[in-house]
Scaffold this motif. Sequence first.
Motif, PDB file in Angstrom:
ATOM      1  N   LYS A 279       0.809  -1.228   0.000  1.00 14.30           N
ATOM      2  CA  LYS A 279       0.000   0.000   0.000  1.00 14.30           C
ATOM      3  C   LYS A 279       0.838   1.273   0.000  1.00 14.30           C
ATOM      4  O   LYS A 279       0.311   2.372   0.173  1.00 14.30           O
ATOM      5  CB  LYS A 279      -0.908   0.017   1.234  1.00 14.30           C
ATOM      6  N   LEU A 280       2.148   1.151  -0.210  1.00 15.87           N
ATOM      7  CA  LEU A 280       3.029   2.312  -0.050  1.00 15.87           C
ATOM      8  C   LEU A 280       3.547   2.858  -1.374  1.00 15.87           C
ATOM      9  O   LEU A 280       4.664   3.370  -1.459  1.00 15.87           O
ATOM     10  CB  LEU A 280       4.200   1.953   0.869  1.00 15.87           C
ATOM     11  N   GLY A 281       2.722   2.800  -2.410  1.00 17.25           N
ATOM     12  CA  GLY A 281       3.112   3.324  -3.710  1.00 17.25           C
ATOM     13  C   GLY A 281       3.444   4.801  -3.699  1.00 17.25           C
ATOM     14  O   GLY A 281       4.262   5.268  -4.500  1.00 17.25           O
ATOM     15  N   ASP A 282       2.850   5.563  -2.795  1.00 16.71           N
ATOM     16  CA  ASP A 282       3.144   6.998  -2.716  1.00 16.71           C
ATOM     17  C   ASP A 282       4.553   7.257  -2.193  1.00 16.71           C
ATOM     18  O   ASP A 282       5.122   8.328  -2.438  1.00 16.71           O
ATOM     19  CB  ASP A 282       2.137   7.699  -1.798  1.00 16.71           C
ATOM     20  N   TYR A 283       5.110   6.304  -1.454  1.00 13.94           N
ATOM     21  CA  TYR A 283       6.430   6.490  -0.855  1.00 13.94           C
ATOM     22  C   TYR A 283       7.540   5.781  -1.640  1.00 13.94           C
ATOM     23  O   TYR A 283       8.658   6.285  -1.724  1.00 13.94           O
ATOM     24  CB  TYR A 283       6.421   5.974   0.593  1.00 13.94           C
ATOM     25  N   TYR A 284       7.223   4.625  -2.186  1.00 14.08           N
ATOM     26  CA  TYR A 284       8.216   3.839  -2.938  1.00 14.08           C
ATOM     27  C   TYR A 284       7.580   3.350  -4.245  1.00 14.08           C
ATOM     28  O   TYR A 284       7.338   2.151  -4.424  1.00 14.08           O
ATOM     29  CB  TYR A 284       8.678   2.636  -2.108  1.00 14.08           C
ATOM     30  N   PRO A 285       7.266   4.258  -5.175  1.00 16.57           N
ATOM     31  CA  PRO A 285       6.483   3.875  -6.356  1.00 16.57           C
ATOM     32  C   PRO A 285       7.120   2.765  -7.194  1.00 16.57           C
ATOM     33  O   PRO A 285       6.445   1.797  -7.567  1.00 16.57           O
ATOM     34  CB  PRO A 285       6.362   5.184  -7.150  1.00 16.57           C
ATOM     35  N   GLU A 286       8.398   2.875  -7.500  1.00 20.64           N
ATOM     36  CA  GLU A 286       9.039   1.862  -8.340  1.00 20.64           C
ATOM     37  C   GLU A 286       9.183   0.535  -7.578  1.00 20.64           C
ATOM     38  O   GLU A 286       8.957  -0.539  -8.142  1.00 20.64           O
ATOM     39  CB  GLU A 286      10.412   2.365  -8.800  1.00 20.64           C
ATOM     40  N   GLY A 287       9.539   0.633  -6.322  1.00 18.38           N
ATOM     41  CA  GLY A 287       9.710  -0.571  -5.513  1.00 18.38           C
ATOM     42  C   GLY A 287       8.416  -1.343  -5.339  1.00 18.38           C
ATOM     43  O   GLY A 287       8.400  -2.580  -5.417  1.00 18.38           O
ATOM     44  N   VAL A 288       7.316  -0.632  -5.112  1.00 16.75           N
ATOM     45  CA  VAL A 288       6.019  -1.286  -4.935  1.00 16.75           C
ATOM     46  C   VAL A 288       5.545  -1.893  -6.250  1.00 16.75           C
ATOM     47  O   VAL A 288       4.985  -3.002  -6.272  1.00 16.75           O
ATOM     48  CB  VAL A 288       4.982  -0.298  -4.368  1.00 16.75           C
ATOM     49  N   ALA A 289       5.774  -1.196  -7.354  1.00 16.71           N
ATOM     50  CA  ALA A 289       5.367  -1.727  -8.662  1.00 16.71           C
ATOM     51  C   ALA A 289       6.078  -3.050  -8.952  1.00 16.71           C
ATOM     52  O   ALA A 289       5.460  -4.015  -9.433  1.00 16.71           O
ATOM     53  CB  ALA A 289       5.677  -0.711  -9.754  1.00 16.71           C
ATOM     54  N   LEU A 290       7.377  -3.121  -8.641  1.00 21.05           N
ATOM     55  CA  LEU A 290       8.120  -4.350  -8.865  1.00 21.05           C
ATOM     56  C   LEU A 290       7.667  -5.451  -7.903  1.00 21.05           C
ATOM     57  O   LEU A 290       7.595  -6.626  -8.280  1.00 21.05           O
ATOM     58  CB  LEU A 290       9.621  -4.091  -8.694  1.00 21.05           C
ATOM     59  N   PHE A 291       7.349  -5.063  -6.678  1.00 19.00           N
ATOM     60  CA  PHE A 291       6.829  -6.017  -5.695  1.00 19.00           C
ATOM     61  C   PHE A 291       5.541  -6.672  -6.205  1.00 19.00           C
ATOM     62  O   PHE A 291       5.353  -7.885  -6.083  1.00 19.00           O
ATOM     63  CB  PHE A 291       6.570  -5.287  -4.370  1.00 19.00           C
ATOM     64  N   LYS A 292       4.665  -5.895  -6.792  1.00 17.72           N
ATOM     65  CA  LYS A 292       3.409  -6.431  -7.320  1.00 17.72           C
ATOM     66  C   LYS A 292       3.674  -7.412  -8.464  1.00 17.72           C
ATOM     67  O   LYS A 292       2.978  -8.426  -8.611  1.00 17.72           O
ATOM     68  CB  LYS A 292       2.491  -5.288  -7.769  1.00 17.72           C
ATOM     69  N   LYS A 293       4.706  -7.134  -9.275  1.00 16.08           N
ATOM     70  CA  LYS A 293       5.070  -8.074 -10.339  1.00 16.08           C
ATOM     71  C   LYS A 293       5.577  -9.384  -9.751  1.00 16.08           C
ATOM     72  O   LYS A 293       5.278 -10.471 -10.261  1.00 16.08           O
ATOM     73  CB  LYS A 293       6.139  -7.459 -11.240  1.00 16.08           C
ATOM     74  N   MET A 294       6.375  -9.272  -8.674  1.00  9.87           N
ATOM     75  CA  MET A 294       6.891 -10.475  -8.021  1.00  9.87           C
ATOM     76  C   MET A 294       5.754 -11.314  -7.444  1.00  9.87           C
ATOM     77  O   MET A 294       5.768 -12.548  -7.540  1.00  9.87           O
ATOM     78  CB  MET A 294       7.882 -10.091  -6.924  1.00  9.87           C
ATOM     79  N   LYS A 295       4.760 -10.663  -6.854  1.00  7.20           N
ATOM     80  CA  LYS A 295       3.579 -11.388  -6.361  1.00  7.20           C
ATOM     81  C   LYS A 295       2.905 -12.151  -7.495  1.00  7.20           C
ATOM     82  O   LYS A 295       2.503 -13.311  -7.329  1.00  7.20           O
ATOM     83  CB  LYS A 295       2.563 -10.404  -5.769  1.00  7.20           C
ATOM     84  N   GLU A 296       2.793 -11.494  -8.637  1.00  3.93           N
ATOM     85  CA  GLU A 296       2.118 -12.109  -9.777  1.00  3.93           C
ATOM     86  C   GLU A 296       2.898 -13.315 -10.295  1.00  3.93           C
ATOM     87  O   GLU A 296       2.321 -14.377 -10.584  1.00  3.93           O
ATOM     88  CB  GLU A 296       1.970 -11.065 -10.888  1.00  3.93           C
ATOM     89  N   VAL A 297       4.209 -13.176 -10.398  1.00  6.45           N
ATOM     90  CA  VAL A 297       5.051 -14.269 -10.886  1.00  6.45           C
ATOM     91  C   VAL A 297       4.908 -15.510 -10.013  1.00  6.45           C
ATOM     92  O   VAL A 297       4.860 -16.642 -10.508  1.00  6.45           O
ATOM     93  CB  VAL A 297       6.531 -13.823 -10.948  1.00  6.45           C
ATOM     94  N   HIS A 298       4.789 -15.294  -8.695  1.00  8.73           N
ATOM     95  CA  HIS A 298       4.751 -16.425  -7.762  1.00  8.73           C
ATOM     96  C   HIS A 298       3.344 -16.741  -7.252  1.00  8.73           C
ATOM     97  O   HIS A 298       3.181 -17.536  -6.327  1.00  8.73           O
ATOM     98  CB  HIS A 298       5.696 -16.143  -6.587  1.00  8.73           C
ATOM     99  N   ASN A 299       2.329 -16.129  -7.876  1.00  7.55           N
ATOM    100  CA  ASN A 299       0.932 -16.409  -7.537  1.00  7.55           C
ATOM    101  C   ASN A 299       0.644 -16.255  -6.039  1.00  7.55           C
ATOM    102  O   ASN A 299       0.041 -17.129  -5.404  1.00  7.55           O
ATOM    103  CB  ASN A 299       0.545 -17.830  -7.986  1.00  7.55           C
ATOM    104  N   ILE A 300       1.087 -15.135  -5.492  1.00 11.11           N
ATOM    105  CA  ILE A 300       0.906 -14.856  -4.075  1.00 11.11           C
ATOM    106  C   ILE A 300      -0.302 -13.938  -3.872  1.00 11.11           C
ATOM    107  O   ILE A 300      -0.404 -12.873  -4.486  1.00 11.11           O
ATOM    108  CB  ILE A 300       2.161 -14.190  -3.469  1.00 11.11           C
ATOM    109  N   GLU A 301      -1.214 -14.366  -3.018  1.00 11.93           N
ATOM    110  CA  GLU A 301      -2.364 -13.552  -2.642  1.00 11.93           C
ATOM    111  C   GLU A 301      -2.178 -13.112  -1.186  1.00 11.93           C
ATOM    112  O   GLU A 301      -2.171 -13.935  -0.285  1.00 11.93           O
ATOM    113  CB  GLU A 301      -3.662 -14.357  -2.783  1.00 11.93           C
ATOM    114  N   LEU A 302      -2.027 -11.824  -0.980  1.00 11.18           N
ATOM    115  CA  LEU A 302      -1.858 -11.316   0.381  1.00 11.18           C
ATOM    116  C   LEU A 302      -3.188 -11.339   1.136  1.00 11.18           C
ATOM    117  O   LEU A 302      -4.254 -11.160   0.531  1.00 11.18           O
ATOM    118  CB  LEU A 302      -1.334  -9.880   0.349  1.00 11.18           C
TER     119      LEU A 302
END
Length: 353
Positions: A279-302
Amino acid sequence: MVPRVVFGKGSFNQLGQILSPERKNGAPFIYLIDNVFENNKTFIEDRIHLSGNDRLVYISTKEEPKTSQVDELVSEFRNAYSFTPSGIIGIGGGSIMDLAKAVAIMMNNTGSATEYQGWDLVDNKAVYHVGIPTISGTGAEVSRTTVLTGPEKKLGINSDFTPFDQVILDPELIKEVPKDQWFYTGMDCYIHCIESLNGTYLNAFSQSYGEKAYDLCEEIFLENTLDKEEADAKLMMASWHGGMSIAYSQVGVAHAMSYGLAYVLGTKHGIGNCIVFDKLGDYYPEGVALFKKMKEVHNIELPTGVCANATEDQLDIMASVALGLVPLWENALGKNWQEKINADTLKAIYRTL
C-alpha cells in the motif's frame, strides 16, 4: 560486523568443529531451535554433537520474540547452571535469530530485556553466540539488532554487542521452507533494499550491499529462471547483503508500520511487511510496482481485511508505535519527517490493509 562466516551446502555439519575451541571449562552450549524441527530430529538434532550438559531448547515461533520470553529463558538458564554457558546457538528463522542474540546479551547483563530496547544501551559484551538460519530474508543473521516486543513497544536491542560471533549459512537448511513463507521472508530482504537505497541515511557502504541484494532479489523473484538449489544459495546471499545494507543505514516506512501492526495484532514480521508495503506506492512507487510483479510471478495472494475490525484505540496504538521509531522516519523522509507524516495519515493506511 559478524567476524566469522561459513557458507556452503553441508556447512552445518562443521558445527561441532567450529564450537569445540569455544567450550569453556565444561560449560554447556545451549541450542535454541525452532520447534518446526522437533518432529524431524534427523534434519537438525542428529547432526549436533552434544557434550556434557549441553542443552536443546525447542522454541515456538507462532508469536514473535517478547522481552518477557527472553527474561524467562535467561532466568531459567541462570538457575540451572552455576556458571555462564559457553555459548548460545540459534537455529531457525528470524525470530530464533533475534531470541538467541537477546538471550546471549542478557546472560551477561542485569535487569530485564525491556531496559535495553533502544540504541547502544548494552553495557557488557554478550556471551559467545552463533546464528544458523533455516530461512532467508530477514537479515537477522547479520544485523546489530534483535527485535523484541515489550509491554510498551516493539523495538530492537541495537548495539555493537548484538551481532553473532559466528554464522553458518547452509542452503540445505532452507530447502523445505513452504513457498508462501519463502516469499514473505524473501520480500523482507527486498523491502530492506528498497528502504535503504531510497533513504536519507544512504552511504557508499550501505549502497554497495543494498544494490547487490536488490539485483539478487530480481534474479530470484522476478526472472524465476533458477533451480531451487541455486535460488536458495542466492537468497542466503541476498539476505546477508540486505542485512548489511540496513546495518549501515536504516529501514523505513514499511518496517515502522509493520512494527505497529505486529505490536497490536501480532502479525508476523515478513507477511506484515508485505501487507504494508503493498500500500506504499506513494512512498516507494518503483519498488512497490516491482513487488506487485513479483507477487504475480509467484501467484501470491496477500491477506486482506487485516485491520477491518481494529478499533480506534488499536489504530492509535499502531500509529504511536510506528511513529516512535524515529531513525526509521528520518531515513525515509528526512530530518523534518514530522512535517510530512502524522498519526491520521498512518491510520488511514492501516484501514486499507
